[in-house]
Structures are given as C-alpha cells and as structure tokens.
Design an enzyme around this catalytic site. Structure first.
Site, PDB file in Angstrom:
ATOM      1  N   LEU A  13     -59.532  60.409  24.604  1.00  0.00           N
ATOM      2  CA  LEU A  13     -58.623  61.307  25.322  1.00  0.00           C
ATOM      3  C   LEU A  13     -58.090  60.673  26.606  1.00  0.00           C
ATOM      4  O   LEU A  13     -58.000  61.314  27.649  1.00  0.00           O
ATOM      5  CB  LEU A  13     -59.321  62.644  25.615  1.00  0.00           C
ATOM      6  N   VAL A  15     -54.769  58.534  28.373  1.00  0.00           N
ATOM      7  CA  VAL A  15     -53.391  58.993  28.568  1.00  0.00           C
ATOM      8  C   VAL A  15     -52.688  59.201  27.225  1.00  0.00           C
ATOM      9  O   VAL A  15     -52.087  60.250  26.962  1.00  0.00           O
ATOM     10  CB  VAL A  15     -52.626  57.957  29.423  1.00  0.00           C
ATOM     11  N   GLY A  17     -54.048  59.276  24.103  1.00  0.00           N
ATOM     12  CA  GLY A  17     -54.766  60.174  23.195  1.00  0.00           C
ATOM     13  C   GLY A  17     -54.567  61.630  23.568  1.00  0.00           C
ATOM     14  O   GLY A  17     -54.290  62.477  22.708  1.00  0.00           O
ATOM     15  N   SER A 131     -45.513  53.894  19.306  1.00  0.00           N
ATOM     16  CA  SER A 131     -44.694  53.408  20.418  1.00  0.00           C
ATOM     17  C   SER A 131     -44.006  54.548  21.137  1.00  0.00           C
ATOM     18  O   SER A 131     -43.644  55.556  20.524  1.00  0.00           O
ATOM     19  CB  SER A 131     -43.638  52.425  19.914  1.00  0.00           C
ATOM     20  N   GLY A 132     -43.837  54.336  22.429  1.00  0.00           N
ATOM     21  CA  GLY A 132     -43.084  55.321  23.214  1.00  0.00           C
ATOM     22  C   GLY A 132     -43.754  55.672  24.517  1.00  0.00           C
ATOM     23  O   GLY A 132     -43.237  56.504  25.267  1.00  0.00           O
ATOM     24  N   LYS A 185     -45.795  47.097  14.237  1.00  0.00           N
ATOM     25  CA  LYS A 185     -45.820  47.402  15.674  1.00  0.00           C
ATOM     26  C   LYS A 185     -45.857  46.118  16.500  1.00  0.00           C
ATOM     27  O   LYS A 185     -45.230  46.026  17.567  1.00  0.00           O
ATOM     28  CB  LYS A 185     -47.028  48.288  16.005  1.00  0.00           C
ATOM     29  N   HIS A 188     -42.443  44.889  16.599  1.00  0.00           N
ATOM     30  CA  HIS A 188     -41.714  45.767  17.542  1.00  0.00           C
ATOM     31  C   HIS A 188     -41.929  45.273  18.977  1.00  0.00           C
ATOM     32  O   HIS A 188     -40.994  45.154  19.763  1.00  0.00           O
ATOM     33  CB  HIS A 188     -42.201  47.219  17.395  1.00  0.00           C
ATOM     34  N   ASN A 189     -43.160  44.987  19.317  1.00  0.00           N
ATOM     35  CA  ASN A 189     -43.460  44.569  20.685  1.00  0.00           C
ATOM     36  C   ASN A 189     -42.872  43.194  20.990  1.00  0.00           C
ATOM     37  O   ASN A 189     -42.403  42.952  22.103  1.00  0.00           O
ATOM     38  CB  ASN A 189     -44.975  44.574  20.928  1.00  0.00           C
ATOM     39  N   GLU A 192     -39.440  43.804  21.689  1.00  0.00           N
ATOM     40  CA  GLU A 192     -39.410  44.435  23.024  1.00  0.00           C
ATOM     41  C   GLU A 192     -39.424  43.356  24.119  1.00  0.00           C
ATOM     42  O   GLU A 192     -38.644  43.412  25.072  1.00  0.00           O
ATOM     43  CB  GLU A 192     -40.628  45.356  23.143  1.00  0.00           C
ATOM     44  N   TYR A 193     -40.289  42.357  23.963  1.00  0.00           N
ATOM     45  CA  TYR A 193     -40.332  41.257  24.933  1.00  0.00           C
ATOM     46  C   TYR A 193     -38.960  40.568  24.996  1.00  0.00           C
ATOM     47  O   TYR A 193     -38.473  40.226  26.075  1.00  0.00           O
ATOM     48  CB  TYR A 193     -41.380  40.212  24.521  1.00  0.00           C
ATOM     49  N   ARG A 444     -40.241   9.878  10.659  1.00  0.00           N
ATOM     50  CA  ARG A 444     -41.503  10.166   9.961  1.00  0.00           C
ATOM     51  C   ARG A 444     -41.771   9.133   8.878  1.00  0.00           C
ATOM     52  O   ARG A 444     -42.892   8.681   8.663  1.00  0.00           O
ATOM     53  CB  ARG A 444     -41.463  11.573   9.334  1.00  0.00           C
TER      54      ARG A 444
HETATM   55  C1  6PG Z   1     -44.870  50.663  23.187  1.00  0.00           C
HETATM   56  C2  6PG Z   1     -45.222  49.468  24.063  1.00  0.00           C
HETATM   57  C3  6PG Z   1     -46.673  49.417  24.398  1.00  0.00           C
HETATM   58  C4  6PG Z   1     -47.069  48.177  25.202  1.00  0.00           C
HETATM   59  C5  6PG Z   1     -46.521  48.103  26.561  1.00  0.00           C
HETATM   60  C6  6PG Z   1     -47.071  46.977  27.419  1.00  0.00           C
HETATM   61  O1  6PG Z   1     -44.334  50.392  22.127  1.00  0.00           O
HETATM   62  O2  6PG Z   1     -45.097  51.803  23.596  1.00  0.00           O
HETATM   63  O3  6PG Z   1     -44.909  48.299  23.379  1.00  0.00           O
HETATM   64  O4  6PG Z   1     -47.380  49.420  23.188  1.00  0.00           O
HETATM   65  O5  6PG Z   1     -48.447  48.193  25.315  1.00  0.00           O
HETATM   66  O6  6PG Z   1     -45.134  47.990  26.498  1.00  0.00           O
HETATM   67  O7  6PG Z   1     -47.017  45.741  26.756  1.00  0.00           O
HETATM   68  P1  6PG Z   1     -47.212  44.377  27.577  1.00  0.00           P
HETATM   69  O8  6PG Z   1     -48.297  44.592  28.582  1.00  0.00           O
HETATM   70  O9  6PG Z   1     -47.603  43.338  26.576  1.00  0.00           O
HETATM   71  O10 6PG Z   1     -45.907  44.100  28.228  1.00  0.00           O
END
Ligand code: 6PG
Length: 472
Positions: A13, A15, A17, A131-132, A185, A188-189, A192-193, A444
């Site tokens: 539980l 943030v 959860g 995610s979110g 996921k 996805h991350n 995101e980067y 090579r």
């Molecule tokens: C999400 C995010 C999340 C991630 C943070 C921090 O989809 O809600 O991707 O899962 O943990 O964005 O990620 P970093 O610390 O690697 O930047």
C-alpha cells in the site's frame, strides 16, 4: 465486510498500491488490502476506508480467505527480492488456478523465472507493466499484462474497469505470453527515456535561440496542440513556466543537471544490443543520463577545454518542432522493431497495434501520435518498420531538411544533441542501401580471416591473402 467476496487483493500500500486500490474501489469493486507492516494497512483504512468497499487483511491467509476464487492478487511491492518473498508466501495460502499479478517494474527475466516457480504450484503468475505514476494509478493507468491467456480473461473485467480510457477503449490489453507484459513496459520506459532526452535537447536549442522561460513555455504549449501533442510536451510547458518558490526565476534553472535513472531504460538498451536491434535513440538517451551524472568529470573537462558555444544559426522554433517529431518517429520505429523482434524470438505473440493503442492514454508516453501508430499497425501488422507507413514516410520526408539543419546547427555551435543526432544517423544508415560496412568486412578478413561476401557472388564466403594482393 467478511467472507469470500472481494474481487481483487492488493498487496503493498505504497503510493502506487494505495492509489490502485482506491481506483478499483471507485469502480464498485471490493478490494482486499494488505501491507507487510500492518500499521500501513490500518492507516490506509483510516484515510480511505470510507471511499469504497475495502477488506483490511492483516496476513496472507486472511487475504486468501477474503477473495472469491479464482483469487486475483495484485502485488504493488518494490521490484526485486520483495516480489519473490511475497510470491512464495502467497503460494502457501493460494490454490491452483489463482492468479498473482506483479504490477511493479520487474526485470523480465525475473518474471519468466517467477512464472515457472508459481506454475509448479498451479498458480498463474502475471507480470504486468503499470504506467502513469500516482495520478494514473488513481484515475486510470495504462496496464500491460502478460501471462497466460486464461489469466488475462479472468483479469480483464477488473483491469478494464480501472484502466485509462481513450477513444479506442480501455488502455489495457494482453501483451503476450510469459514475461511479455514486463517486457512491453520496459520498452515503454526506454521510449520514455528517448522522448525525454529529445525534449531536453530541443529545450536547450530553444534557449540557444534566445528564448526565455516564458517563451519556451509558449512554444511547448503551441507544440502540444499539434503533432507533438503529448503528456511529456504538456508537462515540459508547465515546467518551463514554473517559478522558483525560493526566488523570482524559473525553478528548472535551479535544478542540478544530473539525471537519475532506476534502470529500465538501461535494461531496454542492453536487451536491444544483445538482440542485435539498433536502438540508437534510447541508447543515446541512456548514455546522456550517464554522462550527466559525471558532474565532476564535466567540471574538469569544462575547465580544460572551455565551454564557449558558437552562435546557433539558420534555424527557428518551427525547425525544432520538425526535428523533434522526426527524431521521435525514429525512436518509435526502433522501439516497435525491438518489440516485434523480441516477440518473435521469445514467442510472446505481442500485437503491436494493441500495444500502441494502450499507450494512447494513461501512460507517461501517451500522445496523439500513438493513435497513428495504432492505425499504421492495424492497417499493416507486418509493417517492417514504422517509418515505412505511407503517412509517416510522408511526414518524415517533409521534415528531413529542417531536421538536418537543426543537427548541423547544433553540432557547429558545440551544443550536444546526442538523441537528435543518433536518430538522424539511424535514419541515414537505414535509408542507404550502400553503407560503410564493406570496409569493416575487409578489415576483419585481413586481420582475422573472418571472410567476406562479394557483391557479385553474395552466397559464397571468400577469404583472400591481403598481403599478397597487388596495390593499385
Ligand atoms: C511510468 C514510469 C515509471 C518510472 C519512472 C522513473 O511508466 O509510470 O516509466 O515506471 O519508474 O518514470 O523512471 P526512471 O527513474 O528510470 O527515470
């Protein structure tokens, strides 16, 4: 409330959860809640108990007893050892056919192992990306479950009730067998980067063009109305305009330029490299975070070489919008290529159109752009590369001159744009049928007799004694 009536169990539980537990309850579901420290469960009940139907469970046996079979338990605990500890403890109290869903950012090889371990007791273990952030968890996240199709069918009504909803429906789908949910996921991350780094580079170029904080905010606000419309662009506008609570200037200028990372972007880059999939934009973004963290070395190098920047010439904010869009398209092309390849190699059976669809709302990379990615893969599931979709190809062609101007101007001025330039190099490499690899093959073969193939007989490996060849 007592008896076997709860629809879903939620362990952990924190943030995320507690937000998810409240989300499920807000949809009229009864949620059995548990936390390793009972005080946390008690505090949760005191604060949110009246919001909906919750059953506080002080141990796993009570949790199992509260749930209607087949039991569905969602773990929102820290990725790593805690997942193993809770899974093993739950295995003692659950029955064959019950499901344990790990909603954390677990590394997919761990998920594969846990699927096998749980299966030995007849338990379905499901790795699920969520995610979110906190707001998404509370109001509707994008969710990426893997596992068996049977467990997806059993989880579907609950997850669909809690997920974000876009025009195309609830942002949750079965991402494929085994660890496919956590793999999706992870990608996805990684994306995101890439998005974040591209935005940061574009911000720096706007500043170099002389835009102040308010002007940067207005540019991003304008971009958010167009093809770049997305959560990350929207929050960047907000960040640009945010005042420092301890002063008059923008808060962002007071933030130390050292990026953190929990590791999911790095995992994506590593898996792409191991799989032989070029993921240039994400790799550049991961490297950029790592370089940012070398603050001491950067200070030393700045003192040694100077920090003068040349003038940035020949580009305007519109060119930056074009460059950002084109580079983003490259990043998604690479990311979906990785998803497709991993799905084939790992037997996931991931539906790329569905993945794009569930990323249209709820998740961090949500963007209007993803509606078109969804449409592109729905129209042609075998699309070899996303940028080859006719609509995207036309977008790219139109933006290419501006993108080149932006990268050239940045390089001339000495402003690092690793993701914008790596994306462009990726594009130029894929669009040229004739590249530089013949030189590598010759080297090579010369030093290691590794052989090469001739253009006039590509089926046959050839080795030559280079020292015996006549020179031109
Ligand atoms: C999400 C995010 C999340 C991630 C943070 C921090 O989809 O809600 O991707 O899962 O943990 O964005 O990620 P970093 O610390 O690697 O930047």
């Amino acid at each position: 409330m007592t008896g076997t009536t709860a629809h879903i169990g939620l362990v952990g539980l924190g943030v995320m959860g507690s937000s998810l537990a409240r989300n499920f309850a807000s949809r009229g579901l009864t949620v059995a809640v548990n936390n390793y420290e009972n005080e946390v469960t008690t505090a949760f009940m005191a604060e949110y108990g009246d919001e909906g139907s919750f059953v506080a469970c002080s141990n796993y046996a009570a949790l199992a007893a509260a749930l209607a079979p087949p039991r569905r338990v969602l773990l929102m605990v820290t990725a790593g050892k805690p997942v193993d500890l809770v899974l093993r403890a739950l295995t003692e109290v659950l029955e064959p056919g019950d499901m344990v869903v790990d909603g954390g950012n677990s590394h997919f090889p761990d998920t594969d192992r846990r699927v096998a371990e749980a299966a030995a007791s007849g338990i379905h273990f499901v790795g699920m990306g969520v995610s979110g952030g906190e707001e998404g968890a509370l109001k509707g996240p994008s969710m990426m479950p893997g596992g068996t199709r049977a467990s997806w069918e059993a989880l579907k009504p609950l997850l669909e009730a809690a997920a974000a909803v876009s025009d195309s429906g609830p942002c949750v789908t079965w991402c494929g067998h085994g660890s496919a949910g956590h793999y999706t996921k992870m990608v996805h991350n990684g994306i995101e980067y890439g998005d974040m780094q591209l935005i940061a580079e574009t911000w720096t170029l706007l500043r170099a063009l002389g835009h102040g904080p308010a002007a940067i905010r207005d540019v991003f606000t304008g971009w958010n109305e167009g093809v770049l419309g997305s959560f990350l662009i929207e929050i960047t506008a907000r960040i640009a305009g945010a005042k420092d609570p301890q002063g008059d200037g923008p808060l962002v200028e007071q933030i130390l330029d050292v990026a953190g990372q929990k590791g999911t972007g790095r995992w994506t880059a590593i898996d792409a490299i191991m799989r032989g999939i070029p993921l240039s934009t994400v790799v550049a973004a991961v490297d950029a975070r790592a370089l940012s963290a070398r603050k001491e070395d950067r200070l030393t190098a700045a003192a040694a070489f100077g920090e003068e920047l040349g003038a940035i010439e020949g580009i305007a904010a519109d060119d930056l919008e074009a460059a950002l869009y084109a580079a983003k398209l490259m990043s998604y092309t690479q990311g979906f290529d990785l998803l497709r390849t991993a799905s084939r190699e790992r037997g996931y059976e991931t539906d790329l159109a569905e993945v794009a669809r569930i990323w249209t709302a709820g998740c961090i990379i949500r963007a209007t752009f993803l509606d078109r990615v969804h449409a592109a893969y729905a129209a042609d599931p075998d699309l070899p590369l996303l940028c080859l979709d006719p609509g995207f190809a036309a977008d790219l062609t139109a933006r290419l001159p501006a993108w080149r101007r932006v990268v050239a101007a940045a390089v001339s001025a000495g402003i690092p744009v690793p993701a914008l330039s790596a994306s462009l190099a990726w594009f130029d490499s894929i669009r040229l049928a004739e590249g530089s690899a013949r030189v590598i093959q010759a080297q090579r073969d010369l030093f290691g007799a590794h052989t090469f193939r001739r253009t006039d007989a590509p089926e046959t490996p050839v080795h030559v004694q280079w020292s015996e060849l006549e020179q031109l």
